[in-house]
Design a protein around this motif. Structure first.
Motif, PDB file in Angstrom:
ATOM      1  N   LYS A  92      14.018 -14.149  -8.427  1.00 14.04           N
ATOM      2  CA  LYS A  92      14.992 -13.694  -7.440  1.00 14.04           C
ATOM      3  C   LYS A  92      14.515 -14.000  -6.014  1.00 14.04           C
ATOM      4  O   LYS A  92      13.324 -14.215  -5.781  1.00 14.04           O
ATOM      5  N   CYS A  97       7.103  -7.976  -5.638  1.00 11.11           N
ATOM      6  CA  CYS A  97       7.392  -6.652  -6.193  1.00 11.11           C
ATOM      7  C   CYS A  97       6.054  -5.981  -6.522  1.00 11.11           C
ATOM      8  O   CYS A  97       5.614  -5.960  -7.670  1.00 11.11           O
ATOM      9  N   ASN A 106       9.761 -10.400  -8.861  1.00 10.32           N
ATOM     10  CA  ASN A 106      11.058  -9.843  -9.225  1.00 10.32           C
ATOM     11  C   ASN A 106      11.890 -10.955  -9.860  1.00 10.32           C
ATOM     12  O   ASN A 106      12.209 -11.957  -9.218  1.00 10.32           O
ATOM     13  N   ASP A 108      15.082 -12.087 -12.925  1.00 12.89           N
ATOM     14  CA  ASP A 108      16.154 -11.663 -13.812  1.00 12.89           C
ATOM     15  C   ASP A 108      16.176 -12.589 -15.021  1.00 12.89           C
ATOM     16  O   ASP A 108      15.459 -13.586 -15.086  1.00 12.89           O
ATOM     17  N   ASN A 171      13.177  -3.168 -20.827  1.00  5.35           N
ATOM     18  CA  ASN A 171      14.002  -3.106 -19.626  1.00  5.35           C
ATOM     19  C   ASN A 171      13.630  -4.291 -18.733  1.00  5.35           C
ATOM     20  O   ASN A 171      12.496  -4.367 -18.252  1.00  5.35           O
ATOM     21  N   GLN A 173      14.249  -5.095 -15.709  1.00  9.80           N
ATOM     22  CA  GLN A 173      13.948  -4.842 -14.302  1.00  9.80           C
ATOM     23  C   GLN A 173      12.614  -4.135 -14.109  1.00  9.80           C
ATOM     24  O   GLN A 173      11.929  -4.354 -13.104  1.00  9.80           O
ATOM     25  N   THR A 174      12.212  -3.340 -15.055  1.00 13.32           N
ATOM     26  CA  THR A 174      10.999  -2.544 -14.867  1.00 13.32           C
ATOM     27  C   THR A 174       9.847  -2.926 -15.781  1.00 13.32           C
ATOM     28  O   THR A 174       8.678  -2.659 -15.450  1.00 13.32           O
TER      29      THR A 174
END
Length: 431
Positions: A92, A97, A106, A108, A171, A173-174
């Motif tokens: 991204k 991050c 970070n 996706d 997950n 994102q995390t």
């Protein structure tokens, strides 16, 4: 018994895979091979060069590649399509991050990768970067492949997740952010952009933007007690791209108009300018026919009489999950090309084309199998019906069978790539 030619074919495929960590690189590696075989770059305005015997490549976008050869004899229109992209992680903007002194990126999810297959792998970064070019108004686009395993996505120790072997939904994102390294406490500006600038030998402020992906750096390798399998990243769908490029570069005297189309964005639905559900190929054909002095009516007649191959990987029967396959129409690795059939046309197929290809395979002794999904499993899609919606041609979906499709490493049979390449070459030469 694996033949020497079959082993040499997959060795060449392995080289192409290593050169192609992203769709950008798959196109660049394809252009290199086409030019070595006498293909030249084509512009839609260079109509005077299109004549019998001409061979051109065309890349309207850096992740898409088309090539065409005009036969010296009258013949039919023959198209074959594949896709250059593979499921992976995409970086991204503003990617830093941090977590304590760790620096993560970070990201996706691009497409539908099997998440846990990416854990604890040596990962790297590749794609394209837009750089300032002096005082020029247009940026300079530069291919990037860091090659070194600068990233990893660490698993969580089983002591902290006692149910790990019972399955875990990650997950994105995390829990799936790649670890880049440790932060430099003395350099507050240290981060991904500064790291990337150093690798590219440019100033950080000269990096305008980027389109970068995370990829598995592991090399292809032979497996099995007789080395009858090839394990490698991105077999979906570089096996097909390579087969089409090899077929096109191996053409000698051909008839009609012969085209390969390597699209991007199949893994996210093809509904983009770079995807198969676009007018890019119809526009290319319009230019070719106009350059040859043929009318739109002649082009439309050739389209209706022509043949389309959609070349994408198929599912091999999994020995531990045999019940996931249709009981009578399944494919095994090392048994040749798979003809993918679906009554609801998720794969393009029609009786006439299927029978013609069966006859050709029998004559040329090319092994093949017919594959149908279980009636209660939907299966995946391909570019075939997307292409056919813009170019109403009879055709067939086909490809080599894989295990672990969409994993960070996939597996194929060593014998199957040569069978696919022979079939596509015979299709262009004799159909």
């Amino acid at each position: 018994m694996i033949q020497k030619s079959e082993r040499e074919t997959v060795k060449r495929l392995a080289v192409y895979i290593k050169e192609s960590p992203t769709a950008y690189h798959a196109v660049a590696a394809g252009i290199k091979r086409l030019e070595a075989a006498g293909f030249t770059e084509w512009s839609p305005l260079a109509t005077e060069a299109v004549k019998p015997g001409a061979k051109f490549w065309y890349s309207p976008y850096p992740t898409c590649l088309f090539a065409f050869a005009i036969g010296t004899k009258e013949g039919t229109l023959k198209l074959a399509g594949a896709h250059t992209d593979s499921p992976c992680f995409h970086i991204k903007p503003n990617p830093d991050c941090p977590q304590q002194l760790y620096l993560r990126l970070n990201t996706d999810i691009y497409g539908g990768p099997i998440h846990n297959s990416w854990l604890d792998r040596p990962l790297s970064i590749a794609g394209s970067v837009a750089l300032r070019d002096g005082e020029n108004a247009m940026p300079k686009l530069e291919l990037v492949d860091l090659k070194a395993p600068v990233l990893t996505i660490p698993n969580l120790a089983i002591h902290m997740n006692r149910d790990a072997n019972k399955g875990h939904e990650w997950n994105p994102q995390t829990e799936l952010l790649p670890l880049l390294g440790m932060k430099d406490e003395k350099d507050k500006d240290a981060g991904f952009i500064k790291f990337l600038a150093k690798k590219l030998k440019v100033k950080s402020e000269d990096i305008l933007d980027f389109d970068l992906f995370v990829y598995n750096t592991e090399d292809a390798l032979f497996q099995g007690m007789n080395e009858e399998f090839l394990s490698a990243p991105r077999l979906d769908n570089l096996t097909s791209c390579f087969a089409l490029i090899e077929a096109m570069t191996g053409l000698e005297e051909v008839s009609g108009i012969n085209v390969i189309a390597l699209y991007d964005n199949e893994e996210i639905g093809s509904l983009t300018a770079r995807g198969a559900d676009s007018r890019t190929l119809p526009m290319l054909l319009e230019n070719i026919y106009e350059a040859l002095g043929k009318s739109r009516s002649e082009m439309n007649a050739d389209i209706l009489a022509g043949t389309l191959l959609s070349v994408d990987v198929a599912h091999a029967l999994h020995p531990n999950f045999a019940g996931k396959n249709d009981p009578t129409n399944f494919a095994l690795m090392n048994e040749g090309v798979v003809f993918k059939l679906n009554s609801n046309q998720k794969y393009i197929n029609n009786l006439e084309t299927l029978a013609q290809l069966e006859l050709m395979c029998e004559k040329e002794q090319i092994p093949y199998k017919k594959y149908v999904n279980r009636s209660d499993i939907a299966g995946g899609g391909t570019i075939g019906n997307r292409m056919a919606s813009h170019l109403p041609m009879c055709g067939l979906d086909m490809g080599v069978p894989l295990l672990a499709m969409h994993s960070a490493r996939e597996m194929m049979g060593v014998k199957d790539q040569e069978a696919l390449e022979r079939l596509v070459r015979e299709f262009f030469a004799r159909f």
